[in-house]
Write a protein that holds these residues in place. Structure first.
Motif, PDB file in Angstrom:
ATOM      1  N   UNK A  82      17.149  -6.115  -7.965  1.00 30.69           N
ATOM      2  CA  UNK A  82      17.185  -6.611  -9.295  1.00 30.69           C
ATOM      3  C   UNK A  82      17.234  -5.506 -10.272  1.00 30.69           C
ATOM      4  N   UNK A  83      17.859  -5.868 -11.576  1.00 31.17           N
ATOM      5  CA  UNK A  83      17.717  -4.586 -12.661  1.00 31.17           C
ATOM      6  C   UNK A  83      16.511  -4.537 -13.223  1.00 31.17           C
ATOM      7  N   UNK A  84      16.094  -3.296 -13.370  1.00 30.25           N
ATOM      8  CA  UNK A  84      14.819  -2.935 -13.953  1.00 30.25           C
ATOM      9  C   UNK A  84      14.399  -3.839 -15.201  1.00 30.25           C
ATOM     10  N   UNK A  85      13.383  -4.429 -15.300  1.00 30.09           N
ATOM     11  CA  UNK A  85      12.707  -5.051 -16.486  1.00 30.09           C
ATOM     12  C   UNK A  85      12.951  -4.401 -17.733  1.00 30.09           C
ATOM     13  N   UNK A  86      12.618  -2.978 -17.470  1.00 31.97           N
ATOM     14  CA  UNK A  86      12.647  -2.040 -18.705  1.00 31.97           C
ATOM     15  C   UNK A  86      13.747  -1.806 -19.271  1.00 31.97           C
ATOM     16  N   UNK A  87      15.138  -1.963 -18.523  1.00 32.75           N
ATOM     17  CA  UNK A  87      16.484  -1.850 -18.876  1.00 32.75           C
ATOM     18  C   UNK A  87      16.732  -2.893 -19.830  1.00 32.75           C
ATOM     19  N   UNK A  88      16.338  -4.356 -19.399  1.00 29.49           N
ATOM     20  CA  UNK A  88      16.679  -5.549 -20.202  1.00 29.49           C
ATOM     21  C   UNK A  88      15.751  -5.600 -21.444  1.00 29.49           C
ATOM     22  N   UNK A  89      14.599  -5.237 -21.207  1.00 31.47           N
ATOM     23  CA  UNK A  89      13.742  -5.394 -22.498  1.00 31.47           C
ATOM     24  C   UNK A  89      14.306  -4.466 -23.801  1.00 31.47           C
ATOM     25  N   UNK A  90      15.063  -3.353 -23.394  1.00 29.96           N
ATOM     26  CA  UNK A  90      15.473  -2.277 -24.559  1.00 29.96           C
ATOM     27  C   UNK A  90      16.718  -3.080 -25.099  1.00 29.96           C
ATOM     28  N   UNK A  91      17.471  -4.194 -24.465  1.00 31.35           N
ATOM     29  CA  UNK A  91      18.493  -4.651 -25.063  1.00 31.35           C
ATOM     30  C   UNK A  91      18.417  -5.968 -25.476  1.00 31.35           C
ATOM     31  N   UNK A  92      16.970  -6.285 -25.780  1.00 27.18           N
ATOM     32  CA  UNK A  92      16.536  -7.541 -26.509  1.00 27.18           C
ATOM     33  C   UNK A  92      16.880  -7.431 -27.926  1.00 27.18           C
ATOM     34  N   UNK A  93      17.079  -8.433 -28.753  1.00 29.35           N
ATOM     35  CA  UNK A  93      17.558  -8.391 -30.181  1.00 29.35           C
ATOM     36  C   UNK A  93      16.658  -7.416 -31.031  1.00 29.35           C
ATOM     37  N   UNK A  94      17.579  -6.800 -31.819  1.00 33.72           N
ATOM     38  CA  UNK A  94      16.462  -5.914 -32.694  1.00 33.72           C
ATOM     39  C   UNK A  94      15.977  -6.718 -33.560  1.00 33.72           C
ATOM     40  N   UNK A  95      14.674  -6.011 -33.977  1.00 31.43           N
ATOM     41  CA  UNK A  95      13.761  -6.633 -35.137  1.00 31.43           C
ATOM     42  C   UNK A  95      14.449  -6.300 -36.430  1.00 31.43           C
TER      43      UNK A  95
END
Length: 306
Positions: free
Chosen positions: A293-306
């Motif tokens: 599985x792709x580490x969740x920390x990788x995915x979180x960094x590419x969430x929509x910018x605020x």
């Protein structure tokens, strides 16, 4: 409830297991009490320690519902102790010829001449020697220390040579996930260059043939925002530091990779993960597919910018 006939102990997914096929609906604890020749407290302990799996999925719940056809597997105490002795890696598959692991970032694949820190190789050597002192582990390919994910080792020298000699044909898919700096505007692309290594062990990329080793990487953007992009990267070649060098060459270094141009380290590790390895088994000829599985920390960094 009738006692079920168990299969002989087998080695799969790295563990010595005894398997039972369920013949009538039941709850897990009563099923185990009937089929394992141990006291109630011992059976509860086996459950609590996570040694029981139903259809390959570990469970600790006493009242899990079983239906006819389910397969209940019980990991031996000895193999559980072997597994827990490993640090920074887990065995996801093992047979007489190969071992596949999921390696954490920060663990060396093999030893260097700079020190005696733990490596995946020396830990697995100890792991197999617990079964027999003459057992050995052989390197097939490597992952950088700070790269995590799927990695393959051989248990016989002949298997190692066969895998390495047929690597280009045997490996059908080798995918990585890379978290890189910046927004990659081109959704997919191919990077071709020639790589050379300096005396200081840094690899340099040249778009023209300069006598170096040809390297080809394909990438596809899967997620992105203004600050970071998540890429799926596949390799035609497996050169040293290939993905890291290629990402730097297109102006999007891998996060945390100061050596190859990164200016940020939000993960406190290198943003590179070996996600998928698909290859033909060197002995059976069977297609083997392993994913991490792709580490969740990788995915979180590419969430929509605020």
């Amino acid at each position: 409830m009738k006692k079920n006939k168990s299969k002989k102990p087998t080695k799969s997914n790295g563990f010595q297991q005894t398997k039972f096929t369920v013949t009538e609906d039941a709850e897990l604890l009563p099923f185990l009490l009937i089929n394992i020749n141990k006291s109630r407290n011992s059976v509860k302990s086996i459950l609590t320690r996570g040694q029981v799996a139903v259809n390959g999925k570990p469970t600790t719940k006493h009242n899990d519902k079983l239906v006819s056809g389910d397969v209940v597997s019980i990991q031996s105490n000895e193999s559980l102790m072997k597994e827990k002795a490993l640090v920074g890696l887990s065995v996801v598959y093992e047979d007489d010829d190969i071992i596949v692991i999921d390696k954490e970032a920060g663990l060396l694949s093999v030893a260097t001449d700079k020190g005696n820190e733990p490596t995946a190789h020396n830990q697995l050597m100890g792991y197999v020697k617990r079964d027999h002192p003459k057992n050995r582990i052989y390197i097939v390919h490597r992952l950088d220390k700070d790269t995590s994910g799927v990695m393959l080792f051989a248990k016989k020298e002949s298997v190692k040579h066969k895998l390495q000699e047929t690597w280009k044909d045997s490996v059908q898919e080798r995918l990585y996930t890379a978290l890189v700096e910046g927004e990659v505007t081109k959704d997919k692309g191919t990077i071709t260059s020639w790589l050379t290594e300096s005396k200081t062990f840094k690899v340099y990329s040249n778009p023209h043939d300069n006598g170096g080793k040809k390297a080809v990487s394909h990438y596809k953007v899967t997620r992105k925002n203004n600050d970071y992009s998540l890429l799926e990267v596949s390799l035609d070649t497996g050169r040293k530091n290939q993905i890291r060098v290629h990402m730097e060459s297109i102006g999007h270094p891998i996060v945390g990779d100061k050596k190859y141009g990164a200016t940020s380290n939000p993960l406190k590790r290198l943003g590179l993960h070996a996600t998928t390895l698909v290859f033909t088994h060197p002995t059976t000829g069977k297609k083997m597919v392993f994913k991490s599985k792709v580490p969740r920390s990788f995915i979180k960094k590419t969430q929509a910018s605020k």
